[in-house]
Every structure is written in C-alpha cells, then in structure tokens.
Design an enzyme around this catalytic site. Structure first.
Site, PDB file in Angstrom:
ATOM      1  N   HIS A   1      25.054  26.547  -4.868  1.00  0.00           N
ATOM      2  CA  HIS A   1      23.770  26.936  -4.694  1.00  0.00           C
ATOM      3  C   HIS A   1      23.019  26.187  -3.400  1.00  0.00           C
ATOM      4  CE1 HIS A   1      23.209  28.505  -9.146  1.00  0.00           C
ATOM      5  NE2 HIS A   1      24.090  27.592  -9.144  1.00  0.00           N
TER       6      HIS A   1
ATOM      7  N   LYS B   1       6.851  26.280  -5.201  1.00  0.00           N
ATOM      8  CA  LYS B   1       8.305  25.715  -5.313  1.00  0.00           C
ATOM      9  C   LYS B   1       8.494  24.292  -5.131  1.00  0.00           C
ATOM     10  CE  LYS B   1       8.689  28.999  -1.656  1.00  0.00           C
ATOM     11  NZ  LYS B   1      10.154  29.484  -1.695  1.00  0.00           N
ATOM     12  N   ARG B   2       9.565  23.885  -5.162  1.00  0.00           N
ATOM     13  CA  ARG B   2       9.719  22.450  -4.934  1.00  0.00           C
ATOM     14  C   ARG B   2       9.345  22.168  -3.509  1.00  0.00           C
ATOM     15  NH1 ARG B   2      12.508  19.171  -8.659  1.00  0.00           N
ATOM     16  NH2 ARG B   2      12.210  17.437  -6.988  1.00  0.00           N
TER      17      ARG B   2
ATOM     18  N   LYS C   1      11.881  24.263   3.164  1.00  0.00           N
ATOM     19  CA  LYS C   1      11.030  25.235   2.668  1.00  0.00           C
ATOM     20  C   LYS C   1       9.773  25.518   3.472  1.00  0.00           C
ATOM     21  CE  LYS C   1      12.890  24.792  -2.188  1.00  0.00           C
ATOM     22  NZ  LYS C   1      13.625  26.019  -2.603  1.00  0.00           N
TER      23      LYS C   1
ATOM     24  N   THR D   1      14.272  32.520  -6.069  1.00  0.00           N
ATOM     25  CA  THR D   1      14.168  33.293  -7.320  1.00  0.00           C
ATOM     26  C   THR D   1      12.691  33.543  -7.557  1.00  0.00           C
ATOM     27  OG1 THR D   1      14.549  31.304  -8.484  1.00  0.00           O
ATOM     28  CG2 THR D   1      16.470  32.907  -8.331  1.00  0.00           C
TER      29      THR D   1
ATOM     30  N   LYS E   1      10.153  36.933  -8.743  1.00  0.00           N
ATOM     31  CA  LYS E   1       9.289  36.989  -9.722  1.00  0.00           C
ATOM     32  C   LYS E   1       7.800  37.768  -8.976  1.00  0.00           C
ATOM     33  CE  LYS E   1      11.264  32.928 -11.671  1.00  0.00           C
ATOM     34  NZ  LYS E   1      11.349  31.562 -11.577  1.00  0.00           N
TER      35      LYS E   1
HETATM   36  C1  26Q Z   1      22.642  16.451  -7.481  1.00  0.00           C
HETATM   37  C2  26Q Z   1      22.961  15.328  -7.528  1.00  0.00           C
HETATM   38  C3  26Q Z   1      22.552  14.138  -7.979  1.00  0.00           C
HETATM   39  C4  26Q Z   1      21.285  14.407  -8.508  1.00  0.00           C
HETATM   40  C5  26Q Z   1      20.593  15.632  -8.513  1.00  0.00           C
HETATM   41  C6  26Q Z   1      21.415  16.785  -7.998  1.00  0.00           C
HETATM   42  C7  26Q Z   1      20.622  18.101  -7.768  1.00  0.00           C
HETATM   43  C8  26Q Z   1      20.014  18.495  -8.758  1.00  0.00           C
HETATM   44  C9  26Q Z   1      19.512  19.736  -8.385  1.00  0.00           C
HETATM   45  C10 26Q Z   1      21.034  18.842  -6.538  1.00  0.00           C
HETATM   46  C11 26Q Z   1      20.433  20.026  -6.688  1.00  0.00           C
HETATM   47  C12 26Q Z   1      19.552  20.665  -7.539  1.00  0.00           C
HETATM   48  C13 26Q Z   1      19.242  21.953  -7.608  1.00  0.00           C
HETATM   49  C14 26Q Z   1      19.463  22.781  -6.700  1.00  0.00           C
HETATM   50  C15 26Q Z   1      18.536  24.041  -6.641  1.00  0.00           C
HETATM   51  O1  26Q Z   1      17.610  24.440  -7.495  1.00  0.00           O
HETATM   52  N1  26Q Z   1      19.123  25.055  -5.878  1.00  0.00           N
HETATM   53  C16 26Q Z   1      18.388  26.385  -5.750  1.00  0.00           C
HETATM   54  O2  26Q Z   1      19.136  27.263  -6.553  1.00  0.00           O
HETATM   55  C17 26Q Z   1      18.688  28.606  -6.702  1.00  0.00           C
HETATM   56  C18 26Q Z   1      19.367  29.338  -7.650  1.00  0.00           C
HETATM   57  O3  26Q Z   1      20.474  29.682  -7.069  1.00  0.00           O
HETATM   58  C19 26Q Z   1      18.458  29.239  -5.469  1.00  0.00           C
HETATM   59  O4  26Q Z   1      17.673  30.369  -5.588  1.00  0.00           O
HETATM   60  C20 26Q Z   1      17.562  28.209  -4.288  1.00  0.00           C
HETATM   61  O5  26Q Z   1      17.824  28.922  -3.079  1.00  0.00           O
HETATM   62  C21 26Q Z   1      18.308  26.907  -4.432  1.00  0.00           C
HETATM   63  O6  26Q Z   1      17.655  26.033  -3.624  1.00  0.00           O
END
Ligand code: 26Q
Length: 842
Positions: free
Chosen positions: A383, A574-575, A580, A682, A686
């Site tokens: 991702h 979004k985050r 972004k 995503t 929406k």
């Molecule tokens: C990793 C290690 C330790 C702690 C936290 C994490 C961690 C947690 C969540 C790393 C990444 C995430 C989330 C990532 C995320 O939401 N990515 C998004 O995924 C979406 C679905 O595929 C995409 O549409 C977005 O582009 C992407 O940013």
C-alpha cells in the site's frame, strides 16, 4: 489447542451427537411489529430500563440486539453452508479494520430500515437519533483500514467465504481535539459502554508464545526437532463480529483477537512471596491489544507493535489450522488448495514464518513440504511507495521476542539467496540487495522482502502504483518472478458510501434506473442519458443542496462558521501528511484571501473550504500544518471584507461517520498529492460516487478516475511522476516564487507573520520546507498549475447547468470503483474460490 493448560482455563467442550433442536428456531419477523417487540423485550427485560427516563444509549443497545438476532440466524446458516460446501476459504489478515458504525449498515443490508423506522416511531423514538449515538469502531488509521472494511462488505455481498482476522484494540484511533489551533489527542475508549456487535468465543482461545529460546531434541527415531521453550505465553481470545451481505442471507465473520494473561503465575515471583506482583504482571500480557498505533505512514520500531503483529499472525494461523482439523482431521494435504491468506501490507507478514513454524514444529512436516504450502497460500498487498514507510525490524529485537520465527526467516533467506546465486552467479551485490536481512551496524529484517519471497502473489492498489512498484522498489524481485506481480485497483463499497450515506441521491438514482446498482455498480452507466435531462438535473441539484445543508449543520456547531450552501464546497479530508499536500491547499486559500484583499474579485465564485484529518502524534510538521490551517481560518473567517466570498474551516476528529456526511455534500474533491506518492486513495472514489468533481494530480487512482469520467469533467494539474523525478535534480523554489507573483504574495504574507501576529516565528519550519530545494513534496513546483486548475473549477461552478451535468457523469462513471469489482478481481486472479450461497434466494 497445543497446551492443555489453556484448555483448563475454559470449560471443556461438550461433545454429543449433533443436536439440531438446539439451533432450529422459527425465523424472526422483519416487519415493524416484530422488530418493535424484540426491541421492547431487550429494552425492558434484558437491559431493565423503563420508558419514563432513559439515556439514548439504551434504545441503541436494545435495537442493536434486536437487529443482531436477525443476523445471527443467517450467520449460523452461512457457516454451515461453507462447511457443507467444503469450499476454499480466504483469510484477510490485517492489523486494521476501520468499520465505523454497524447498526445502520446492518439494517440496510437486512432491508429493515423502513420497518424499523416505523416500529420505533410508534414507540415515540426516532431511529436517526438512536443510530447517531453509536460510537465508531475506529480500529484503523485511514485508507488501508477502511479498505479492509469495504472488502469484507463486498465479500459478504458476493457470497465469498472470506473471514477477516484482526485485533480487538481496547483503544481505537485517538479522538482529535483542537486547542488554540493545535491538535491534541484524547484516548478513544470505544468499548466503555459495551459493544453489542461482538460475540466472545472463549472456546477458540489460542496460546501465543513470546521470548524464551530454542533447543534441539532428538526423538526415538533419531530425527531432530526444534523446540521453542521457556516462553512467556499470552492468550488470544477471539471476538466475532457479523459481516452481513446485501440482502442475500450471507453473514461472514470478522474475528478480532484480544490478549489475556494465562492464569499461570510467574513462579519466581510467586515463590518470592510476591503474590500481588505476580497478579500485576497480567498487565504486560493484556497490554498487547491495548492500543492501535496511530502511525499511518512510517514504521515506529516499537517492541509492542511487533508483539501485536506476531500475536495476530500466530493466533489466526492456529485458528485456521484448528478449523481445518475440525473438518478434515490431521491430514494437511490439500490445505494449500483450500486456503489462502491475504496480507494487508507487511504488518501481518510474520505469518509467513509462523505458518512454516506451525507446519514444521507442530505438525512434523519437512521443510520443502511446508514451504510449498506456505508459498501457495500467502498473498501480499502493498500500500505504499514511500521507502521510509517500508517496515524493518531490528534483528536484535526479533531474536529477543521471536527466536524461533527468526531462525525460520534465516533459513528462508539462506535458501532464497542460494536461488539468487544460482541464477546470477557471482553477483554478490545483487545478493546483498535482495537479502531479507539488511546488513549494517544494526541489522534489520525487511518485512516486504519476506512477504514477496513467501507469497505467490504481490499486488499494488492502483495501476500507476503497481507499475512503479515493479520499476522501482521491487524491481529486482520482478526480474526474478515477473508472474507474481499484479495490480488490483482499490474500490469502496457503494452500500455504505452511497446507498446508506446519501439516501436522497439513492432515491433519485433508483427512481430513474432501478435498484440494481446497489449490488452491480456498473449499472450507474444508465444515468448517462439523464445528464441531458433538465428535470433530472434540477432534482440532482436539489439533492446536492440538501446534502450541503446537512453538512453545513454538522460544521457550524463544531467550527463556529456558517457555510452558505450557494458557495462551492471544496473539501480535503484524509490523514494529514506532507505528501498529501494539505499545505498546497491552504496556500491556495491564502492566495484567494489575498485576491479579495486586493479587490480582485471580478467573476468571483464563493467558496467554502473544508479540511479535516488526523496527524500522527509524533509528526511535528503535520501538526504544524493543522495549526496553520486554523490560523488562516481565523483570519479569513473574521474578515468583514471577505464575508461570504470565502470561508475556511478545519473540522476536528475526522472519522468514518463524519465522512458519511461530508462526501454527499461536497462539490469539489481535493486529491492533490505529489505524483507518485499516493498509492491509490479511496476518498477520491467516495467523492466521485457522490457526484463531486475532482481537482487532482496524475497520482494513484486519480488517473483511473479521470479515465473513466473523461478529462473534461476532471480538473487536472501538476507535474507527472516522471516530471517530478526530472524536476527534482534542479529544483529551485526561490526561482519559482520570483516568477509567480501570486506565490510571491502568499509567501510574503507568511513571512510577515500575517497569520501569526502574536505567535512570532511559529510557521518558520513550513516556510523553510517550501523554500528548500530538497523539498521532497515539491509544493512550490505545482502551485502555479494548481491555482490555474482552481480557476477552471471556479469558472465551471458558475455554469451550474454544466457543473451538474459533470456531477451526474461522475456518479454515472464511478462503477469501476466498487469493491465488488475489486473483490471479483482478487477472486478471479488470486483466491480462486467458488461463491457459496447460504440461502437459495432471499
Ligand atoms: C507501520 C508500522 C508501525 C506502525 C504503523 C504502521 C502503519 C500503519 C498504517 C503503516 C501504514 C499504515 C497505513 C497505510 C495506509 O493507509 N495506506 C493507504 O492505503 C490505501 C488503501 O490501499 C491507499 O488508498 C492509500 O493511497 C495509502 O496511503
């Protein structure tokens, strides 16, 4: 269970002949009276409340139980149908499931919203008020977690035997407050009032080992085995959440694991006479599932996070093997043909080593046989393209916590590097590049490499992203195994993201083309001819206005600003992350403000700008961007000369249930990441589905959105991914500022402290970032072209007829972005399961 100590913790299972009488009950009624009867039963008998005085929580609970009962009968039948069909199953392993609220979704899928509304109405209760009192299940950070939730919804609707496995965090995503414009985090104790949507299943508790060390033992035949001993074990207790399909009688399962201490005392502590210390140490076990890491794009390297990952992987694999053995006995031949584990990013990737461990150490399999099963059952979804977000764990930490899985990773790596050496003899540099272990002063385990090597499928989440993965990050692996790599463009479920959250538009669409689109989104194409119909456009406009009104009413009490629904609603939620580029958005707002102050308002389109999202608590620059947005908002919104020409707000605590109000009321969707950085996005889907037009870069799924709707209905700007790469070499923001008077004016407002009069210098880090030739996000590079695209959008908005036409076409062309399509793609090309209907027809 592989340890009888665990079994004694629970009542032993009763084994008797199959007893149909226990579970055969007359089907529950779905009409208003039946639901009202159930509701009153729970309200008065189970919850013991009376009708004279109660808080809204009790009607919520009573109704949830009433609806849950109706899911329960379908749930049992679905599981039975899967067992009888002896079908292949997929397990979706994810550290995050961002489910949001359950009640409204369950009612929609069971088709009882109208009967429930009537039933409650007769009791003097408004369904909407009840549903609003549900807390969001915020067990995720953002896109990746919400994607998992949409996937489950679509799999249940498609009657695919997919089960989610995740963690039951006691505290979900933090609640975001603003203090003096700064983000402040508060814990989200979402389970405080109980959760009517979960079923504890203590009988399926698993035992998870940590720590200790390994030793060799020889059995009577002289064969040596490895034992992982002196471990500190933690129990994993499952809680099941029902996942209803859309009006098809199917109910799938999301199984969330909660950590619990074993009842065994630490003998040393106990013998030392420290009974209370021994009881206290239960905490450290139970801490494992205490909190979701609110970090969405960078690895954090924390020991507890690695524990969470192993806890999930180990419990889930044990559970899948337990279920297999229940149905098939101890023979594991055929396991690979009937099971698949989809890894949601690298977070659960330790499952590769863990499946090997369980097959070899617990089921006496030899390496090759175990590896064949593992490589045939694991599939990995990536991702992110940000190299800093690729997960790595220090070998030292691994060794301490997971000595046996680490040995297995070493062995996987040694055999793999042997293959690499055979294919490219003498290329030691390639071996170093491809090794799972990154050498250096602090050697690290590269989780993505373990995932690629252990899986038969590796996919990205949008066409551009998948292409960039094989050209960049994973290039060497692509050379080795091109057949493993594939794309699966993301989607969202139209049940939640259109039918449920936008009832006005749902009605209008269904009145025109029927209801088929709710389970077959491509049918929205039938709306295309309606875009030419003035009567239809007028109704479309009215629905949008009502949705904007609803959004304005949500914003005003939170932000103290009134949005005028005649203005263009321009939204970015979004985050908060530099890539972004919320910063680019607020620079544009400052530009509009400067134009108003300069009297440059000919042909002006009034705008209401809404920005929302959470910053990781440790991400200082993202938090400062929130502060800047708030400071700009307070200057702009107070200025009499600006008036209704421009409003700006930062909406605190953005979450799933907020998006359900935001996306229906949006005119313009901001998707403005630096090209090549957003894997998919995503939220963009929406918004499109709800008839917003997109202003965006050629990044992630924006590219496919624009392809579907046509470029005349999309406001494109900015450098392409390739141009970003080229421009980086001689990037000179100061030069760009000299050549763009608009940008120059914005920068000098920031430099002179116009938005921080009593807080001198606070925005210097932001100015420095924009002005740096090293700015990875190239904010200045895209400013000019962004402002031009915004002007095109503003002009387009003033031709309301043309705008509404584009709005209709955006919805009409959003069919590709249903997770129903995404799940069919996964199933056709990766999982290869048969659908199984629980009921012949419902
Ligand atoms: C990793 C290690 C330790 C702690 C936290 C994490 C961690 C947690 C969540 C790393 C990444 C995430 C989330 C990532 C995320 O939401 N990515 C998004 O995924 C979406 C679905 O595929 C995409 O549409 C977005 O582009 C992407 O940013």
């Amino acid at each position: 269970m592989d340890n009888n100590k665990t079994e004694s913790y629970f009542t032993t299972m009763v084994k008797s002949k199959p007893n149909k009488k226990l579970t055969t009950l007359p089907a529950l009624g779905m009409d208003a009276d039946s639901i009202s009867d159930s509701f009153r039963h729970y309200f008065a008998h189970t919850l013991g409340r009376n009708g004279d005085a109660y808080t809204i929580h009790y009607p919520y609970k009573a109704l949830s139980y009433a609806i849950r009962d109706r899911l329960m009968e379908r749930w049992l039948k679905t599981q039975k149908a899967y067992t009888e069909a002896d079908c292949k199953r997929t397990y979706y392993l994810s550290l995050e499931f961002l489910m949001g609220r359950a009640l409204g979704n369950a009612m929609l899928n069971l088709d009882v919203t109208d009967s429930t509304t009537d039933g409650l109405h007769d009791l003097g209760i408004e369904l909407e008020e009840v549903a609003e009192s549900e807390a969001d299940a915020g067990l995720g950070n953002g896109g990746l977690g919400r994607l998992a939730a949409c996937f489950l919804d679509s799999c249940a609707t498609l009657q695919l035997p997919v089960q989610g496995y995740g963690i039951r965090y006691e505290y979900g995503m933090f609640r975001q407050l603003l203090e003096n414009g700064y983000q402040v985090e508060e814990p989200d104790h979402w389970l405080r009032d109980g959760n009517p949507w979960e079923m504890e299943r203590p009988e399926y508790t698993q035992r998870i080992p940590f720590g200790g060390h390994t030793e060799f033992v020889r059995d009577e035949q002289g064969i040596s085995h490895v034992r992982w001993v002196d471990t500190h074990d933690v129990l994993a207790v499952p809680y099941d959440i029902p996942i209803p399909g859309y009006r098809n009688g199917t109910v799938n399962t999301l199984r969330l694991w909660q950590a619990a201490a074993t009842d065994e005392f630490d003998l040393d502590e106990f013998n030392a006479g420290s009974y209370t210390e021994a009881v206290r140490s239960k905490n450290s076990a139970e801490n494992i599932t205490m909190v979701l890491y609110p970090n969405d794009a960078s690895e954090c390297g924390k020991e507890l996070r690695l524990k969470q990952q192993y806890f999930l992987a180990c419990a889930s694999i044990k559970d899948a093997l337990r279920d297999w053995k229940r149905r098939k006995g101890n023979d594991l031949t055929g396991f690979a043909e009937k099971n698949c584990f989809q890894l949601n990013d690298t977070h659960p990737t330790i499952a590769v080593a863990e499946l090997m461990r369980q097959l070899i150490d617990k089921h006496d399999m030899d390496w090759d046989e175990a590896w064949a099963i593992t490589q045939k059952t694991m599939a990995y979804t990536n991702h992110t393209l940000l190299p800093e977000a690729l997960e790595r764990w220090p070998v030292r930490l691994f060794k301490q916590l997971l000595p046996r899985p680490l040995e297995i990773i070493y062995e996987i790596n040694a055999r793999f590097l042997g293959e690499v050496a055979a294919r490219w003899p003498g290329e030691t540099d390639r071996q170093r590049r491809l090794s799972i272990i990154e050498e250096g002063p602090e050697p690290q385990v590269r989780m993505a490499y373990l995932a690629i090597i252990g899986s038969f499928s590796v996919n990205g989440v949008a066409e551009l992203h998948s292409k960039l993965l094989v050209e960049g990050l994973f290039r060497d692996f692509y050379e080795l195994w091109p057949e493993k790599f594939n794309n699966k463009t993301n989607g969202v479920t139209q049940r939640r993201w259109l039918a449920y959250c936008n009832p006005g538009l749902r009605q209008l669409i269904s009145d025109s083309i029927g209801e088929g689109w709710i389970s077959d989104l491509d049918q929205l194409h039938k709306l295309i001819p309606f875009a030419k119909d003035p009567e239809f456009r007028k109704k479309w406009y009215q629905v949008k206005q009502e949705n904007k009104q609803r959004l304005a009413e949500m914003i005003e009490p939170c932000c103290g600003v009134r949005f005028n629904t005649d203005a263009m609603f321009d939204v970015q939620v979004k985050r908060i992350h530099e890539y972004k580029r919320q910063l680019l958005n607020i620079l544009h707002v400052i530009h509009l403000y400067a134009r108003i102050k300069a009297g440059d308002t000919k042909n002006w389109t009034p705008r209401c700008v809404l920005i929302g999202g959470k910053a990781a608590p440790g991400y200082a620059q993202a938090k400062l961007i929130i502060k800047l947005i708030n400071n700009v908002a307070s200057v702009v919104n107070r200025d009499k000369q600006v008036g209704d020409l421009l409003k700006v707000v930062f909406l605190p605590n953005y979450r799933v249930s907020a998006m359900e109000v935001i996306c229906p009321g949006t005119d313009l969707s901001e998707q403005i990441s630096t090209a090549g950085k957003e894997a998919s996005g995503t939220g963009n889907m929406k918004f499109m589905m709800n008839g917003a037009l997109t202003i965006g870069t050629l990044d992630g799924a924006n590219i496919e959105i624009r392809e579907e709707v046509g470029d005349e209905h999309f406001f494109l700007f900015g450098l392409t991914e390739q141009e970003v790469g080229e421009a980086r070499r001689s990037y000179n923001p100061q030069g760009i500022i000299r050549n763009d008077a608009n940008l120059g004016r914005v920068i000098s407002l920031l430099e002179t402290g116009h938005f921080n009069q009593f807080e001198p210098g606070i925005f210097d880090p932001i100015l420095n970032a924009i002005l740096s030739p090293q700015d990875p996000w190239m904010v200045a590079a895209d400013f000019t072209s962004y402002v031009q695209a915004q002007e095109r959008a503003a002009d387009a908005y003033r031709d309301q007829d043309a705008w509404i036409t584009s709005s209709i076409l955006n919805t009409a062309c959003s069919g590709k972005f249903s997770t129903d399509r995404t799940m069919q793609d996964y199933n056709r090309e990766i999982w290869q399961m048969q659908a199984v209907a629980a009921y012949p027809v419902e």
